[in-house]
Write an enzyme that holds these catalytic residues in place. Structure first.
Site, short mmCIF file in Angstrom:
data_model
loop_
_atom_site.label_atom_id
_atom_site.label_comp_id
_atom_site.label_asym_id
_atom_site.label_seq_id
_atom_site.Cartn_x
_atom_site.Cartn_y
_atom_site.Cartn_z
CG HIS A 159 34.25 83.51 131.48
ND1 HIS A 159 33.93 83.85 132.77
CD2 HIS A 159 35.55 83.08 131.51
CE1 HIS A 159 34.98 83.65 133.55
NE2 HIS A 159 35.97 83.18 132.80
CD GLN A 200 33.85 90.79 124.94
OE1 GLN A 200 33.84 92.01 125.09
NE2 GLN A 200 34.78 90.19 124.23
CG ASP A 201 31.77 89.09 133.58
OD1 ASP A 201 31.32 90.21 133.90
OD2 ASP A 201 32.00 88.18 134.41
CG HIS A 202 38.25 87.38 133.14
ND1 HIS A 202 37.99 87.13 134.47
CD2 HIS A 202 39.57 87.11 132.96
CE1 HIS A 202 39.10 86.73 135.06
NE2 HIS A 202 40.07 86.72 134.17
#
Length: 104
Positions: free
Chosen positions: A78, A80-82
Site C-alpha cells: 500500500h 509503495q502504491d501510495h
C-alpha cells in the site's frame, strides 16, 4: 526485517506520500485562485515529502540489495502504491498549474 518492521516502514511511506498529496491539492487550489506563488510553495512542500518517502523506499531497496531478507505485507505494498500514485499526481498537478497560469 520482520513483517512488523516492514509494516512500519510502509506506514512511514504512506504518511509522507499523504502529506505530499495534501500539499499538491493545496497547490492546485491556489492556482485555481490565481495565487501561483502559493502554488509553488505547496509544490515545494510536496517535493520535500516525496523526497522523504523516496529515501525511506530507497533504504529498503538498498537493504535487499545487500542481501538482507525482508518480509513484506499489504501495508508495504500500500505504501509503495501510495507513493507512486502521488508521484504521478505531482506531475499532473504541475501540468495543470501551468495550464491555469497560461489561461489567466
Amino acid at each position: 526485517m520482520t513483517k512488523d518492521e516492514s509494516a512500519l516502514v510502509g506506514l512511514e511511506i504512506v504518511a509522507y506520500a499523504g502529506d505530499a498529496r495534501s500539499h499538491l491539492m493545496k497547490a492546485l487550489e491556489a492556482a485555481k485562485n490565481g495565487d501561483y506563488a502559493e502554488a509553488e510553495v505547496s509544490i515545494k512542500q510536496a517535493d520535500e515529502a516525496i523526497s522523504h518517502a523516496h529515501a525511506t523506499q530507497t533504504s529498503m531497496i538498498q537493504a535487499e540489495a545487500r542481501g538482507e531478507s525482508a518480509e513484506f505485507g499489504f501495508i508495504m505494498v500500500h505504501g509503495q502504491d501510495h507513493l507512486m500514485t502521488t508521484m504521478l499526481l505531482r506531475d499532473m498537478m504541475q501540468h495543470m498549474i501551468e495550464l491555469y497560469r497560461r489561461t489567466n
